[in-house]
Design an enzyme around this catalytic site. Sequence first.
Site, PDB file in Angstrom:
ATOM      1  N   GLY A   3       7.939  -1.424   5.983  1.00  0.00           N
ATOM      2  CA  GLY A   3       7.738  -1.266   4.553  1.00  0.00           C
ATOM      3  C   GLY A   3       6.798  -0.111   4.269  1.00  0.00           C
ATOM      4  O   GLY A   3       6.003   0.295   5.121  1.00  0.00           O
ATOM      5  N   CYS A   4       6.896   0.456   3.081  1.00  0.00           N
ATOM      6  CA  CYS A   4       6.078   1.620   2.747  1.00  0.00           C
ATOM      7  C   CYS A   4       4.592   1.289   2.771  1.00  0.00           C
ATOM      8  O   CYS A   4       3.790   2.019   3.353  1.00  0.00           O
ATOM      9  CB  CYS A   4       6.487   2.202   1.395  1.00  0.00           C
ATOM     10  SG  CYS A   4       6.525   1.013   0.046  1.00  0.00           S
ATOM     11  N   TYR A   5       4.219   0.163   2.144  1.00  0.00           N
ATOM     12  CA  TYR A   5       2.802  -0.213   2.157  1.00  0.00           C
ATOM     13  C   TYR A   5       2.321  -0.486   3.576  1.00  0.00           C
ATOM     14  O   TYR A   5       1.209  -0.112   3.950  1.00  0.00           O
ATOM     15  CB  TYR A   5       2.574  -1.466   1.317  1.00  0.00           C
ATOM     16  CG  TYR A   5       2.645  -1.267  -0.170  1.00  0.00           C
ATOM     17  CD1 TYR A   5       1.763  -0.407  -0.829  1.00  0.00           C
ATOM     18  CD2 TYR A   5       3.569  -1.964  -0.944  1.00  0.00           C
ATOM     19  CE1 TYR A   5       1.809  -0.257  -2.208  1.00  0.00           C
ATOM     20  CE2 TYR A   5       3.618  -1.814  -2.327  1.00  0.00           C
ATOM     21  CZ  TYR A   5       2.743  -0.959  -2.958  1.00  0.00           C
ATOM     22  OH  TYR A   5       2.783  -0.814  -4.323  1.00  0.00           O
TER      23      TYR A   5
END
Lengths: 345, 345, 345, 345
Positions: free
Chosen positions: C145-147
Amino acid sequence: MNKTKVGIINVTGYAGVELARLLHQHPEVVLTSVTGRSAAGQRLDRVLPHLSGIDLTIEAELGDVELAFSAMPHKESAQEVISLLERGLKVVDLSADFRLKDAGEYQAWYGFTHPAPELLERAVYGLAELYRSQVGAAQLVANPGCYATGAILALAPAVKEGLTGADIIIDSKSGISGAGRTVSLKTHYSEANEDVTAYALSGHRHLPEITAELELLRPQPSPSVTFVPHLVPMTRGLLTTAYAPLTGKVSPDKKGAEELIKLYRDFYKDAPFIKVIDFPPHTKYTWGSNLCLIHPTVDRRTGRLIVISCLDNLVKGAAGQAVQNMNLMLGLPETTGLETLAVYP
Amino acid sequence: MNKTKVGIINVTGYAGVELARLLHQHPEVVLTSVTGRSAAGQRLDRVLPHLSGIDLTIEAELGDVELAFSAMPHKESAQEVISLLERGLKVVDLSADFRLKDAGEYQAWYGFTHPAPELLERAVYGLAELYRSQVGAAQLVANPGCYATGAILALAPAVKEGLTGADIIIDSKSGISGAGRTVSLKTHYSEANEDVTAYALSGHRHLPEITAELELLRPQPSPSVTFVPHLVPMTRGLLTTAYAPLTGKVSPDKKGAEELIKLYRDFYKDAPFIKVIDFPPHTKYTWGSNLCLIHPTVDRRTGRLIVISCLDNLVKGAAGQAVQNMNLMLGLPETTGLETLAVYP
Amino acid sequence: MNKTKVGIINVTGYAGVELARLLHQHPEVVLTSVTGRSAAGQRLDRVLPHLSGIDLTIEAELGDVELAFSAMPHKESAQEVISLLERGLKVVDLSADFRLKDAGEYQAWYGFTHPAPELLERAVYGLAELYRSQVGAAQLVANPGCYATGAILALAPAVKEGLTGADIIIDSKSGISGAGRTVSLKTHYSEANEDVTAYALSGHRHLPEITAELELLRPQPSPSVTFVPHLVPMTRGLLTTAYAPLTGKVSPDKKGAEELIKLYRDFYKDAPFIKVIDFPPHTKYTWGSNLCLIHPTVDRRTGRLIVISCLDNLVKGAAGQAVQNMNLMLGLPETTGLETLAVYP
Amino acid sequence: MNKTKVGIINVTGYAGVELARLLHQHPEVVLTSVTGRSAAGQRLDRVLPHLSGIDLTIEAELGDVELAFSAMPHKESAQEVISLLERGLKVVDLSADFRLKDAGEYQAWYGFTHPAPELLERAVYGLAELYRSQVGAAQLVANPGCYATGAILALAPAVKEGLTGADIIIDSKSGISGAGRTVSLKTHYSEANEDVTAYALSGHRHLPEITAELELLRPQPSPSVTFVPHLVPMTRGLLTTAYAPLTGKVSPDKKGAEELIKLYRDFYKDAPFIKVIDFPPHTKYTWGSNLCLIHPTVDRRTGRLIVISCLDNLVKGAAGQAVQNMNLMLGLPETTGLETLAVYP
């Protein structure tokens, strides 16, 4: 106290939201009823937390008020308005449903048969700068479209006085809130941010309003209007750049430019929300206020009139203008509740 | 490998910054020298951290290169260019200093006496879509202004073919980076955000470029151009909306609109960066790329031509076009190093 | 030539769109098939005009490829991936469906029973900076995921080396494209513009990824992670600010700060997309590129570690990282097709 | 009528501009004098066209008023304030020059020797929510910094009641107007747009205010505060996310979260501008208004307090708070002239 009770139909769209803000700070009326389609039954400040000072629950039907604003989409609004008028209420309709005089145009531009053509003549086009006394006497006011407001105010003095020929170009730049609160890919942040686009090149629905009003101001020569709206990446604001050939009544030089300013100021001398200025305006100068700034000038090289107008599309272009109309309909000073300055920056 | 060595004068402005990005990814040239005024002596990727892949120190004087880009402001650029030409280099000048053929116009529009009027004839106006072969043979190319690029590309086919009358309106909307990197209140974030404004109503400096090029395309009738630039709150992007009366060669109807598209596609059939499309373009479709999207159409109600063009003002409007010109000057395929797609959204 | 054929499932979301851009400019693979739910049958460059260089029609089913990217939403992606693996393809899954090792967590965090728990162990978590060799050998890579990417890369060196205690705060600021392309009021331009908000305070779905990976890096003390994501009004970019107490291995002073930089640079010495810098990074320095910039430092007053990381959520946070993983899976140099610099400004 | 005459020193910065807007719509005071450095002699509405309703000329020296606002930069403001106090005026100082009690801190944090240390004790820190009665009795009020306002209001109830341990993390996100109106590359539109960055990692000047006030609320344990400010691409708005360990007085569960809300509401029961809400606030809900929205909650997994606060940095974070303080100093109801709702969207 005895403030006038007013209500809003469809408070959850942007025009309705802005009406709630402006009516809440209005000293002479009290907002007592708001309706909303899907949100009925919920507290207004839960659905719209910035309205935390307003103690109202969204209703399915409008309660007991003396004047109502309809912020419904076109076609649906007409039905609401008919019913409100039958109840004897004064009505400001923010939709397009009573702006045009010719019922046939609704079929052409909006794709429906108008349900009450007889009301079209009774409805007053709510541009107070042109129809102040008629608005004051009206039971039904058709609040102008945002683009139409910016365009007509920019051109009215020049057209009325016959300064311009028939060939008019109107190039408008609107913030995204003008497209409403309904979700769509077009108004998705990631699509609309860092983007400018032109749209409705085959004919925007505000065009017949603009043409009709310009024609009323001066029937000959009949205006030949090209109108291209654009979306620019900001929430609020509408800048209109209008172009037309000069007929020779003012000259395309410094002197002509000064005469123009003077003529525009004279035309709008009784219009408290119009400021005619001698430098190009910024939409930001009108953010959150009901002002419309207008800068008329001449293109010395080509002998053309150029007029720039700026306004906040949700205030002077929608809810603020509706309150201005309400003030006149209730016999109040036109500026009541609308004196706050623009929020800048 | 034997790549051609190239350099950038004034790498720290936005055109220079963008040139560095594009030249770094170019397969046939190598960026070996960059200069900057205040930043001389510092590493390029310290001053501009996004250029972390480029191992160069900013110099006070340009090193040994075969072709140089001058990204200096006007007036100062002319001096640099003269000196570069004397060194025998090929030069792409991104300033305005060699775009106009008439030396007298520099006094009128830019307020200085041109130091080398004899070079104006030798300089080629670097709009490859009009002057491909001349650019290929040039020692000095004057890279067009961003507004001029968008406007001329939008109108060239129609003007050339005599489809339009003399009365041309050009309404342009530019992102803020078009105003350069120099700090000012006008480009302060808090002032420029949520704002649209028109400027340079008394005459923008790109107007003489536009007029001269349109006149070269078709001297009669001499074009009468009104040009109004606007700043919109985005970093990159330039949308131009151009209006002109149709002369009757194409009709203002569906058939005419289709003929227009065909005619434009034919005009640009050898232009790899021009896409003629049958729907209104978004500036975002060109973000970071060298494309110019053009949508010509007709206003059926008024018999006018409307053309919308979109480009990235720092790429096709500046650095990308400069690289395109460099490619032609070096005998490379026009698209070399410029094939990357727009970054969307 | 013999380029490897690759395909994208669900090309019309933002991760899919960005994959198409990156794969088109990749020199060693060729994008031969793309699918999309509602858009099947349409030309890709009609649905997404910025992809005008890609000559593909959106299909209902993926064609013949050797490696596929699934850009489907979670839960739906698992089904696609299972079917792709059965066809013998290599797969990079951009959804969350194979990121967690414990099948039970899918019920808790995503609300569905995982359809193929046996694949969770086989799937490699696609953070090449931690699992380069495993990614190279994998058939199925779960793209982080980006986070999670921003947070883990910011903290990995410090946690691995035991520089920090268990109490970790991760405060992330993401551009709106991180919320995807699906329309909603939350991502409506007028609502998201000029706004910052925190969300998912009761637990964001990227938290279990972050916690699991930090725990793998150093099981004791078990990290106690508070993670709060925020939406900020920009399209792309993800800045993560991470806080943790220092254990005493580096001192909270200038010397400690320098040791930190050195230790981070050493940790990432083989990671081509990580730049450890000694000043606070801007998300803009990574716009459109696969870089992750990391600035570790100490708070001298409180003895805490502060680490800032920046990346483009659609590139290193999604599609770029997926291409980086693909490169490793195909035995190509990790940076192939990902060398372009950030577009600035 | 007999309205109190008030004046603004340095009206041309953003705090001064916003003061002019708010004071113009205030029913009990009248703005009679404004000063500005470079703009002296010009009409206020020429320099700042959105203030078109205010009929004042910018002066070099403040005229005859009873209360003055100093919106000068720090260090310069102290000199002005000393002189104003000598004239017997009441003063609200929007600079930092009288916020700290320890004169030595001015050397450390602001780099100058305080010219009037004896005034530091007399000055009241103008956070009415904590010092209402003292503000009412003060001749000199030091208006808090925007970050300090958001942080202290977020944490005061929890710290006061001993709900939290000493380890406090404050992560703030501010719109660009917080950086003032002075032009710089940092606030250049093209640099700040589409960007988030952290800054002042070695210690922001609002930190000593925050620490001092938290320590006054509860001296033991002495707070250990890490504060990291961030700039996000919007004009107005300040969101603060504060983290601290819970001490056990409230439990990290649903019940604890509800107790927190109740405790916060009780703490702020007499504070008209504080709204404690049970969902995450958006800065946009406060745009243009003097509200501060606070959402306290617990992180169940880690036993931490999380508090989010939102305000408009130019209103509750500067000019609005100054007017609130003025109201108390003049014996007016605290909310006078500050009742308008946020402008949304």
